[in-house]
Motif scaffolding. Structure first.
Motif, short mmCIF file in Angstrom:
data_model
loop_
_atom_site.label_atom_id
_atom_site.label_comp_id
_atom_site.label_asym_id
_atom_site.label_seq_id
_atom_site.Cartn_x
_atom_site.Cartn_y
_atom_site.Cartn_z
N ASP A 169 0.83 -1.20 0.00
CA ASP A 169 0.00 0.00 0.00
C ASP A 169 0.86 1.25 0.00
N GLY A 170 0.84 1.97 -1.09
CA GLY A 170 1.59 3.22 -1.17
C GLY A 170 0.67 4.42 -1.26
N GLY A 171 -0.60 4.26 -0.93
CA GLY A 171 -1.54 5.38 -1.07
C GLY A 171 -1.90 5.60 -2.52
N PRO A 172 -2.61 6.70 -2.80
CA PRO A 172 -3.00 6.98 -4.19
C PRO A 172 -1.76 7.24 -5.05
N THR A 173 -1.80 6.78 -6.31
CA THR A 173 -0.64 6.96 -7.19
C THR A 173 -0.64 8.38 -7.75
N PRO A 174 0.51 9.07 -7.70
CA PRO A 174 0.51 10.51 -8.00
C PRO A 174 0.19 10.88 -9.46
N VAL A 175 0.65 10.10 -10.44
CA VAL A 175 0.39 10.49 -11.84
C VAL A 175 -1.02 10.07 -12.25
N GLY A 176 -1.38 8.84 -11.98
CA GLY A 176 -2.76 8.41 -12.20
C GLY A 176 -3.07 7.86 -13.59
N LEU A 177 -2.16 8.01 -14.55
CA LEU A 177 -2.33 7.42 -15.88
C LEU A 177 -1.12 6.53 -16.15
N GLU A 178 -1.30 5.47 -16.95
CA GLU A 178 -0.21 4.56 -17.25
C GLU A 178 0.91 5.29 -18.00
N SER A 179 2.12 4.71 -17.94
CA SER A 179 3.30 5.36 -18.53
C SER A 179 3.13 5.57 -20.04
N THR A 180 3.85 6.58 -20.52
CA THR A 180 4.04 6.78 -21.95
C THR A 180 4.78 5.56 -22.51
N VAL A 181 4.33 5.01 -23.64
CA VAL A 181 5.09 3.92 -24.28
C VAL A 181 5.66 4.45 -25.59
N LEU A 182 7.00 4.44 -25.69
CA LEU A 182 7.71 4.96 -26.85
C LEU A 182 8.50 3.83 -27.50
N ASP A 183 8.23 3.59 -28.77
CA ASP A 183 8.94 2.53 -29.50
C ASP A 183 10.18 3.12 -30.16
N LEU A 184 11.36 2.70 -29.68
CA LEU A 184 12.63 3.17 -30.27
C LEU A 184 13.34 2.02 -30.98
N SER A 185 12.59 0.98 -31.33
CA SER A 185 13.22 -0.18 -31.97
C SER A 185 13.28 -0.04 -33.48
#
Ligand code: TXA
Ligand code: MG
Length: 317
Positions: A169-185
């Motif tokens: 339990d870390g409390g509410p998550t500060p950003v609240g949206l999933e991470s940016t996904v960047l394809d550099l392949s």
């Protein structure tokens, strides 16, 4: 039996790390959303993640590491990837890169692809857990497949509480949206999922970036309707329709809604992002006909908010 929920004590972290090393699953907070973690080098633990979430096996997972040094054991970094990691890690940015040969990562974690999505989360509990475990951790958002991502420990307990060994339990998550996904392949950087590391910031660092819809490569997880509440969602609402609840943004809201929750009264996009999933859950009740959402500007973090809202509105009803 529901999993015990533990606050961030050193003992709780050690216990969670022992579960992970033994191949069991642990839910833990990150700065974006809660993750459902399993040892990314353990094929059985990774298979269990897919089973517990009800997630299709063609949809690869994000591998979490403490930082760049550990990430380079898993993936092959090019110059752009080094720049992005140095600038934005630890933080809400996942990089899709070629898997390093002999990396020991479960092939199921990347759904059999020759690339892997990897990130270093910026959350003290996630960092402590990764360091204590000493292994990369595969972690999708800790919700049942197709549901809204969890931003509070109660969301995790409701959906997966009896399926994991432990919930940190870390409390509410500060950003609240999933991470940016960047394809550099590939030859050109491609944004697969907008998030708190915005397109504007990435373009400034890396130059032109292909966006979804440009014919750019897609993330397997972004192909279908996602993030769906039970109620229908209506976007860019400027007037009330019978029985609707409203997610308001900015000063003033149209009258006539059955209930109103404010994403941000001051029009702050970071505040709106942090509130979005919890408020969608709170309004998702059969006493309303629909969830209406006021217009959100399509810039910065607003792109990520609108992306999630468009997916919520696409849900099959
Ligand atoms: O903020 C986050 O990223 C959270 C926390 C827990 O870190 N995790 C998360 O994981 O949102 P998940 O599984 O819900 O979303 C992972 C996304 C999916 O859209 C998936 O298709 C994409 O990343 N992805 C993973 N590996 C990929 C790969 N090799 N190529 C393309 N897309 C990939
Ligand atoms: Mg997810």
């Amino acid at each position: 039996m529901p999993a015990p929920t533990s606050a961030a004590t050193r003992q709780a972290i050690a216990e969670a790390a022992a579960h992970l090393r033994a191949g069991r699953l642990v839910a833990f907070p990150t700065e974006t959303v809660y993750g459902l973690g399993g040892d990314a080098t353990n094929e059985r633990a990774v298979a269990e993640i897919f089973a517990v979430k009800g997630r299709p096996r063609f949809n690869p997972l994000i591998v979490h590491v403490p930082g760049l040094a550990q990430a380079e054991n898993c993936a092959v970094f090019n110059a752009a990837a080094h720049r992005a990691a140095k600038r934005f890690w630890p933080g809400p940015l996942s990089l899709v890169l070629p898997r390093r040969e002999g990396c020991g990562l479960s092939s199921l974690a990347s759904a059999g692809l020759d690339t892997v999505a990897i990130r270093a989360p910026d959350h003290p509990m996630a960092q402590a857990l990764l360091r204590a475990t000493g292994r990369p951790i595969a972690a999708p958002s800790a919700n049942r497949s197709g549901r809204v991502s969890p931003t509070a420990v109660v969301h995790v307990a409701e959906e997966l509480g009896d399926k994991v060994a432990m919930i940190l339990d870390g409390g509410p998550t500060p950003v609240g949206l999933e991470s940016t996904v960047l394809d550099l392949s590939g030859a050109t950087p491609a944004l697969l999922r907008p998030g708190a590391v915005t397109l504007e910031l990435l373009t400034e660092l890396l130059g032109p970036i292909a966006e979804p819809g440009d014919g750019a490569p897609k993330s397997p997880g972004m192909l279908r309707a996602h993030y769906a509440p039970n109620l229908p969602v209506r976007l860019a609402a400027t007037e009330a329709r019978p029985g609707e609840a409203l997610l308001a943004f900015g000063r003033g809201a149209p009258s006539g809604f059955a209930e109103i929750l404010w994403l941000s009264r001051s029009g702050d996009l970071a505040e709106a992002a942090a509130n979005l999933f919890a408020m969608l859950r709170r309004l998702d009740r059969p006493c309303f006909t629909r969830i209406a959402v006021m217009p959100i500007p399509e810039r910065g973090l607003g792109r990520a908010i609108n992306d999630r809202l468009r997916r919520a509105a696409l849900g099959e009803h």
